[in-house]
Design an enzyme around this catalytic site. Structure first.
Site, PDB file in Angstrom:
ATOM      1  N   CYS A   9       1.229  -0.851   0.048  1.00 14.83           N
ATOM      2  CA  CYS A   9       0.326  -0.416  -0.188  1.00 14.83           C
ATOM      3  C   CYS A   9       1.119   1.253  -0.386  1.00 14.83           C
ATOM      4  CB  CYS A   9      -0.758   0.263   1.462  1.00 14.83           C
ATOM      5  SG  CYS A   9      -1.890  -1.930   1.500  1.00 14.83           S
ATOM      6  N   GLY A  35      -1.029   1.088  -4.590  1.00  7.64           N
ATOM      7  CA  GLY A  35      -2.238   0.050  -4.409  1.00  7.64           C
ATOM      8  C   GLY A  35      -3.399   0.894  -5.374  1.00  7.64           C
ATOM      9  N   ASN A 110       1.092   0.448   5.970  1.00  9.05           N
ATOM     10  CA  ASN A 110       1.168  -0.612   5.066  1.00  9.05           C
ATOM     11  C   ASN A 110       2.051  -1.264   5.148  1.00  9.05           C
ATOM     12  OD1 ASN A 110       4.192   0.463   2.236  1.00  9.05           O
ATOM     13  ND2 ASN A 110       2.866  -1.510   2.644  1.00  9.05           N
ATOM     14  N   GLY A 111       2.165  -2.467   4.656  1.00 10.32           N
ATOM     15  CA  GLY A 111       2.617  -3.883   5.221  1.00 10.32           C
ATOM     16  C   GLY A 111       1.973  -5.065   6.162  1.00 10.32           C
ATOM     17  N   TYR A 250      11.554  -3.477  -7.750  1.00  8.55           N
ATOM     18  CA  TYR A 250      10.396  -3.333  -8.798  1.00  8.55           C
ATOM     19  C   TYR A 250       9.649  -2.584  -8.078  1.00  8.55           C
ATOM     20  CZ  TYR A 250       6.050  -4.755  -9.648  1.00  8.55           C
ATOM     21  OH  TYR A 250       4.408  -4.847 -10.184  1.00  8.55           O
TER      22      TYR A 250
END
Ligand code: SF4
Length: 470
Positions: A9, A35, A110-111, A250
């Site tokens: 995210c 996201g 995020n995670g 990436y």
């Protein structure tokens, strides 16, 4: 990357700007690659938090001036979410906003927490009711149940019970609080925009609002921003750092700084090292656009070969993972990529990609490149083979989905129909970053920095499903 792995995210926060909602909206725009399922913003006017969130891209969720004008305040947090399959529901969109004895608090995450199920079961057994299938909600429950009396102490108390990956932003009427897990899996950057303090997953979100990068928030650091200034404190350590090296390969944008280093620089080094490790007689180097462009440039530079644009990506269809429904995953690769015949015809071509997940899309692309007249197709991958699932916020959920977990490099080469295939070595990859022992490489090595759940399959958790913010 042509298939399979889903982004983390994206989070953005700002404190001390009368246009907090608008700046957060722009920050989320810059973080859209992290996201695409849902987006949301919560704003504080100093007394009350307000919120707007919904399903879809930022431009879909915030599709009128009125929406942004209604979000009045000087501080805000925002979130772009990618969700796991089957759980793309509005209720899971973030920020999550609750009212409890400490007042209002909104959170974005995020995670992925590796002890989420265990924590949730324990809380459900003692009466907690959950509204979402998001592991982020667990943290708000922990904050609300803390025996501490002051909000920052409550957050500290909650965060120290978590294991796994988190970059959190919390907003209360008076404070913005940013926290990164003690391993530092996911990036979180601190900056300044005039007198305002800004926080974001990547610095490309600072650039869009003209903010200046200050530093990376440290693994285990909690940064509290209020009208009194910035304070910092640390969570208990958990051993060595484990920053996600895939962010460099990436996930993050090449124009960002993360973990205090430029993504473009590291990604170029990955390509250069790959060229030294796996040279090949060829005429041109092309990238699988867009994510492999920078690594392909590095490969071409180090091998003294010409870099060419051999595939054109149709940006208007988005990435295949824009919709996690199975049907959309099988969208024909020709909708997304078209070969430039004049570039490829009669050439020995090196094709650089950043990683292979299932290999099915790459197989089709090799066929397309041959169909455009390439004499030879040599595939080079700027990361090692992906062999293991990620438990820290990237949607690599099952080893069975990963071609390299069951096939040798030669077998994969045969499967994709290339003349040759080579991956970057783990040592070569780690040689591109400073402090190489501070990175997580678990999806390439199977060596996890934390205990991981046994028999973990996030697609089949049924009623106990925890929807990771991956
Ligand atoms: Fe990143 Fe791979 Fe580690 Fe997940 S397992 S945090 S994708 S390096």
């Amino acid at each position: 990357m042509t298939e399979g792995l889903h982004e983390s995210c994206g989070v953005f926060g700002i404190f001390g700007d009368e246009h907090a909602a608008e700046k957060t909206y722009l920050g989320l725009y810059a973080l859209q690659h992290r996201g695409q399922e849902s987006a949301g913003i919560s704003v504080s006017d100093g007394h009350v938090l307000s919120i707007h969130k919904g399903m879809g891209l930022v431009r879909t969720v915030f599709n009128s001036h009125e929406i942004l004008r209604s979000l009045k305040g000087f501080a805000a947090i925002g979130h772009n979410r990618y969700s796991t399959e089957g759980e793309s529901k509005t209720i899971n969109a973030q920020p999550l906003l609750i009212q409890f004895r400490g007042g209002q608090i909104a959170g974005v995450h995020n995670g992925n927490l590796v002890n989420a199920l265990e924590l949730r079961k324990r809380m459900e057994n003692t009466g907690s009711i959950f509204q979402t299938t998001s592991d982020s909600e667990i943290v708000l429950h922990l904050i609300a149940r803390s025996e501490e009396q002051e909000i920052v102490e409550m957050i500290y108390d909650a965060l120290k019970r978590l294991d796994g990956a988190f970059s959190f932003l919390f907003l209360t009427p008076e404070r913005l609080i940013a926290a990164r897990d003690p391993y530092g899996f996911r990036p979180l950057c601190l900056g300044r925009s005039g007198d305002a303090v800004v926080v974001a997953s990547e610095t490309c979100a600072f650039d869009i609002i003209g903010a200046q990068y200050t530093r990376s928030i440290e693994p285990g650091e909690i940064v509290v921003v209020s009208s009194s200034g910035i304070e910092s404190r640390m969570l208990p350590t958990r051993g060595k750092n484990a920053m996600c090296i895939f962010e460099y390969i990436y996930f993050s944008r090449p124009d960002s700084i993360i973990f205090n280093d430029k993504v473009d620089k590291i990604r170029r080094r990955l390509g250069k090292t790959l060229a030294r490790e796996a040279p090949v007689e060829a005429d041109i180097v092309i990238a699988i656009p867009d994510s492999a462009n920078t690594a392909a440039l590095g490969y071409a530079q180090a091998s003294n070969l010409r870099f060419e644009i051999g595939l054109i990506r149709n940006h208007y269809v988005g990435r295949t993972f824009i919709d996690p429904e199975q049907g959309m995953r099988d969208i024909d690769v020709k909708v997304k990529f078209n070969p430039v015949t004049g570039v490829l015809n009669n050439k020995r071509v090196v094709v650089v990609d950043d990683s292979i997940v299932r290999g099915t899309t790459l197989r089709q692309l090799v066929k397309i490149i041959r169909g455009a007249g390439a004499k030879e197709v040599h595939v080079r991958i700027s990361s090692p083979p992906v062999i293991s699932p990620c438990y820290y916020g990237i949607d690599i959920s099952r080893s069975g989905e990963l071609i390299a977990s069951s096939k040798s490099v030669d077998e994969i080469c045969n499967f994709i129909g290339a003349d040759s295939l080579a991956y970057l070595s783990v040592e070569g990859m780690l040689g591109t970053v400073s402090e190489s022992n501070s990175f997580c490489t678990a999806c390439f090595t199977g060596r996890y920095p934390t205990p991981v759940p046994q028999n973990y399959d996030k697609m089949q958790l049924g009623m106990n499903k925890i929807n990771r913010c991956v």
